[in-house]
Motif scaffolding. Structure first.
Motif, PDB file in Angstrom:
ATOM      1  N   HIS A 110       0.158  16.759  -5.614  1.00  0.00           N
ATOM      2  CA  HIS A 110      -0.336  16.629  -4.253  1.00  0.00           C
ATOM      3  C   HIS A 110       0.388  17.637  -3.360  1.00  0.00           C
ATOM      4  O   HIS A 110       1.613  17.784  -3.445  1.00  0.00           O
ATOM      5  CB  HIS A 110      -0.109  15.201  -3.722  1.00  0.00           C
TER       6      HIS A 110
ATOM      7  N   TRP B 227       2.206   1.644  -3.490  1.00  0.00           N
ATOM      8  CA  TRP B 227       1.138   2.142  -4.363  1.00  0.00           C
ATOM      9  C   TRP B 227       0.916   3.635  -4.145  1.00  0.00           C
ATOM     10  O   TRP B 227       0.708   4.383  -5.098  1.00  0.00           O
ATOM     11  CB  TRP B 227      -0.141   1.363  -4.114  1.00  0.00           C
ATOM     12  N   GLN B 228       0.957   4.077  -2.898  1.00  0.00           N
ATOM     13  CA  GLN B 228       0.776   5.496  -2.615  1.00  0.00           C
ATOM     14  C   GLN B 228       1.905   6.323  -3.220  1.00  0.00           C
ATOM     15  O   GLN B 228       1.671   7.433  -3.733  1.00  0.00           O
ATOM     16  CB  GLN B 228       0.714   5.727  -1.099  1.00  0.00           C
ATOM     17  N   ALA B 229       3.123   5.778  -3.199  1.00  0.00           N
ATOM     18  CA  ALA B 229       4.246   6.472  -3.836  1.00  0.00           C
ATOM     19  C   ALA B 229       4.012   6.591  -5.342  1.00  0.00           C
ATOM     20  O   ALA B 229       4.315   7.629  -5.945  1.00  0.00           O
ATOM     21  CB  ALA B 229       5.552   5.730  -3.552  1.00  0.00           C
TER      22      ALA B 229
ATOM     23  N   GLY C 131       0.819  -1.209   0.000  1.00  0.00           N
ATOM     24  CA  GLY C 131       0.000   0.000   0.000  1.00  0.00           C
ATOM     25  C   GLY C 131       0.852   1.259   0.000  1.00  0.00           C
ATOM     26  O   GLY C 131       0.504   2.263  -0.641  1.00  0.00           O
ATOM     27  N   THR C 132       1.982   1.214   0.696  1.00  0.00           N
ATOM     28  CA  THR C 132       2.892   2.360   0.723  1.00  0.00           C
ATOM     29  C   THR C 132       3.533   2.568  -0.643  1.00  0.00           C
ATOM     30  O   THR C 132       3.677   3.710  -1.104  1.00  0.00           O
ATOM     31  CB  THR C 132       3.983   2.153   1.788  1.00  0.00           C
TER      32      THR C 132
ATOM     33  N   VAL D 163       1.047   6.690  -6.809  1.00  0.00           N
ATOM     34  CA  VAL D 163      -0.009   7.689  -6.982  1.00  0.00           C
ATOM     35  C   VAL D 163       0.564   9.094  -6.840  1.00  0.00           C
ATOM     36  O   VAL D 163       0.244   9.998  -7.624  1.00  0.00           O
ATOM     37  CB  VAL D 163      -1.147   7.452  -5.969  1.00  0.00           C
ATOM     38  N   ASP D 164       1.432   9.290  -5.856  1.00  0.00           N
ATOM     39  CA  ASP D 164       2.039  10.609  -5.649  1.00  0.00           C
ATOM     40  C   ASP D 164       2.890  11.026  -6.847  1.00  0.00           C
ATOM     41  O   ASP D 164       2.924  12.204  -7.220  1.00  0.00           O
ATOM     42  CB  ASP D 164       2.898  10.603  -4.380  1.00  0.00           C
TER      43      ASP D 164
END
Length: 289
Positions: free
Chosen positions: A80, A70-72, A67-68, A74-75
């Motif tokens: 953002h 994936w968030q990277a 999840g971390t 997305v960022d």
């Protein structure tokens, strides 16, 4: 006497279409195996990675959760908190710059390597003269001479492209030299007996017979150049995926490093697939003669 002949249509149940359906199911199984097994291996790897990350065996600095990561991703794909992607570039802009550098370096290195290999394979004294230098260059890791290129050429695009070209040149040259040297002697002698000139023998006999091995060398050249991209983007490498990986590693930003590694690996797979397709088109006789 009337003779009745019962003709069963090919498409009737139980007719002669069964072998076709069997062949179709066999093809489906083959496609399922080729696609399903790689996907299964990725799924298993992801599950194992997530279990290790959640278990706390290692710190999340070393093994972040999916999840971390994936968030990277997305960022790096969005704006953002007023920050545009990573270092003011989205991940695909970084990848585009990297691919552009790789393309320029590979084209220069492969063209020079193939021409050099063709010359070395046909001229014996030239091969003896240049082969030690090719072996020397092939044995050097790209990072060993990159700093020298920076001193000579500065920190802009020139040292990066030169590094990638020097990384791509030896495999193409060595493979082409070996392929040209292994051209069938019987075909060469037959062409000469029919009155072909030296240039015609090279064009019509040597080059076609050398193409399969040359394409193998080209694929190796692209792979080696692509694996050298992080070294090529050590200095002034942003925008560029290699520059992102290097910059993020300075701050122990493992999720961004993993996003960069995945982008490099997946694009490398796509490039190799394209090269395979081109090879099948240009050298359709490979493996059949």
């Amino acid at each position: 006497m009337t003779l009745f002949v019962d003709i069963v249509p090919d498409d009737a149940p139980g007719g002669r279409s069964e072998p076709k359906s069997a062949g179709g199911s066999s093809r489906l199984r083959s496609i399922g195996t080729r696609v399903g097994l790689p996907l299964l291996s990725v799924l298993v790897f992801g599950i194992v990675w997530q279990l290790v990350a959640v278990s706390g065996i290692w710190s999340e600095t070393f093994v972040p959760r999916l999840g971390t990561v994936w968030q990277a991703f997305v960022d790096m794909s969005t704006t953002h908190n007023g920050i545009r992607g990573y270092a003011d570039y989205y991940w695909w802009e970084h990848l585009y710059m990297t691919l552009r550098r790789v393309l320029a370096g590979v084209v220069i290195g492969v063209v020079l390597g193939v021409l050099l290999g063709l010359a070395m394979g046909t001229v014996g004294w030239l091969r003896r003269l240049l082969e030690p230098w090719l072996t020397f260059l092939r044995a050097l890791p790209p990072l060993a001479y990159f700093f020298l290129l920076v001193i000579w050429l500065g920190i802009d695009e020139a040292p990066k492209i030169t590094l990638l070209a020097l990384a791509a040149l030896p495999p193409a040259a060595v493979a082409t030299t070996a392929a040209v040297s292994a051209a069938p002697v019987a075909l060469i002698e037959a062409a000469r007996a029919l009155g072909a000139s030296r240039a015609e023998v090279i064009r019509d006999v040597v080059v076609p017979s050398a193409l399969p091995e040359t394409f193998t060398g080209i694929r190796l050249s692209v792979g080696i150049a692509y694996s050298s991209v992080v070294a090529a983007e050590l200095f002034n490498g942003i925008p560029g995926i290699g520059g992102v990986v290097k910059d993020a590693s300075n701050y122990n930003n493992t999720p961004v490093v993993l996003v960069g590694i995945i982008a490099i690996g997946l694009s490398g797979l796509i490039i190799d697939g394209l090269l395979r397709t081109i090879e099948h088109r240009v050298v359709p006789w490979r493996g059949k003669v």
